[in-house]
Design an enzyme around this catalytic site. Structure first.
Site, PDB file in Angstrom:
ATOM      1  N   CYS A   1      35.545  45.668  42.991  1.00 41.99           N
ATOM      2  CA  CYS A   1      36.066  46.097  44.290  1.00 41.99           C
ATOM      3  C   CYS A   1      35.062  47.029  44.980  1.00 41.99           C
ATOM      4  CB  CYS A   1      37.455  46.716  44.108  1.00 41.99           C
ATOM      5  SG  CYS A   1      38.393  46.800  45.641  1.00 41.99           S
TER       6      CYS A   1
ATOM      7  N   HIS B   1      40.513  42.768  40.518  1.00 40.67           N
ATOM      8  CA  HIS B   1      40.558  43.853  39.527  1.00 40.67           C
ATOM      9  C   HIS B   1      40.978  43.346  38.148  1.00 40.67           C
ATOM     10  CE1 HIS B   1      40.228  47.481  42.131  1.00 40.67           C
ATOM     11  NE2 HIS B   1      40.706  46.676  43.068  1.00 40.67           N
TER      12      HIS B   1
ATOM     13  N   GLU C   1      40.769  44.860  35.404  1.00 33.68           N
ATOM     14  CA  GLU C   1      41.350  45.967  34.618  1.00 33.68           C
ATOM     15  C   GLU C   1      42.822  46.181  34.943  1.00 33.68           C
ATOM     16  OE1 GLU C   1      39.616  46.339  37.301  1.00 33.68           O
ATOM     17  OE2 GLU C   1      40.267  48.106  38.436  1.00 33.68           O
TER      18      GLU C   1
END
Lengths: 221, 76
Positions: A87, A195, A197
């Site tokens: 990002c 993302h 994560e």
């Protein structure tokens, strides 16, 4: 395995990234402040997290790309250390010149925050070994400036060299050729808007992001 | 001494903000506007000794992203 997550003023996915790396790979993970002149020794992974570094002043990622620690990150990338930018991290890597192109305001103007389908275009990199080429995975995005731009010559080169890691399965933000993630020429730097994560365990609604870190672990360990 | 730097998107680079501004102008009832492109104005106060070459380097290294933007330097 040793990993560092870089923190800039305005980073907000730094801790999520550190938790994902630590929990999934077992790496000794250090948070490194952006003013640091050097990185810890012996790193196997550097992560540039999401957020709004410097409040997105000037351009997203522009100020962070010029902070002291980035010179050390560029040197490490040149030595072949894997660098993952997610990002705002992707925006910072393009601004720092580690990846080609630029991330512009989303074509629809709106901030896009939802889970999107991604097609894995290349599973040969250290970051994508946990996936199959052509597979579709679900990973969330949350960004205002994710509209990937590069001139057509650069885009053709990226396609020809297998440097598009992920593509959106639909038009999410106006990105050229629906590009969601690109690799550098050496294959050791990945920038992606989604993302991984944030999609690492069932409670997140899915775990497709987990395999990116598992693939890295297999590659590095 | 003051220098003004205009940073604009290159031709052919889509400008979503300009488009949104264009729609808003039309929403105010103005007609006859063909296109709107948004850029950035940066004013720099400096010693006369700061050269044009220095200002150009500031632009290429930081103020403009040369992948998508052009810049113009206007000195008073």
């Amino acid at each position: 395995m040793r990993a560092a997550v870089i923190q800039f003023p305005g980073s907000n996915c730094d801790r999520d990234m550190a938790v994902a790396i630590r929990d999934i790979t077992g790496a000794e993970t250090t948070l490194v402040w952006h003013r640091a002149g050097e990185l810890p020794d012996g790193l196997d992974l550097i992560a540039i997290p999401g957020g709004f570094s410097y409040g997105d002043y000037l351009r997203s990622g522009a100020m962070a790309a010029r902070s002291p620690v980035m010179q050390a990150v560029v040197k490490a990338a040149e030595r072949g250390v894997p660098v993952l930018g997610v990002c705002n991290g992707f925006q910072i890597l393009t601004e720092a010149g580690l990846l080609p192109g630029a991330l512009m305001r989303n074509a629809g103007i709106s901030f896009v925050c939802r889970t999107v389908g991604l097609t894995v275009e290349n599973n040969q990199s250290a970051f994508t070994k946990g996936y199959s080429t052509g597979e579709q995975v679900q990973i969330p995005v949350a960004h205002h400036d994710g509209n990937y731009f590069a001139d057509s010559e650069t885009l053709d080169r990226l396609e020809g060299e297998g440097r598009i890691a992920f593509r959106y399965a639909e038009n999410v933000n106006g990105s050229a050729r629906n590009i969601a993630g690109v690799l550098n020429a050496g294959g050791n730097v990945l920038g992606m808007m989604p993302h991984p994560e944030r999609m690492t365990e069932a409670v997140h609604g899915g775990s497709d992001g987990r395999r990116l870190f598992e693939g890295l672990l297999r590659q590095i360990a | 001494m003051k220098t003004r730097i205009f940073v604009t998107l290159k031709n052919g680079v889509l400008d979503p903000q300009g488009k949104a501004i264009h729609h808003a102008i039309e929403g105010l009832g103005f007609s006859g506007v063909h296109d709107v492109r948004a850029g950035r104005l940066i004013e720099i106060e400096h010693e006369p000794g700061v050269s044009k070459a220095d200002l150009e380097t500031m632009c290429t290294k930081l103020l403009a992203n040369m992948v998508i933007e052009n810049f113009e330097i206007e000195q008073a």
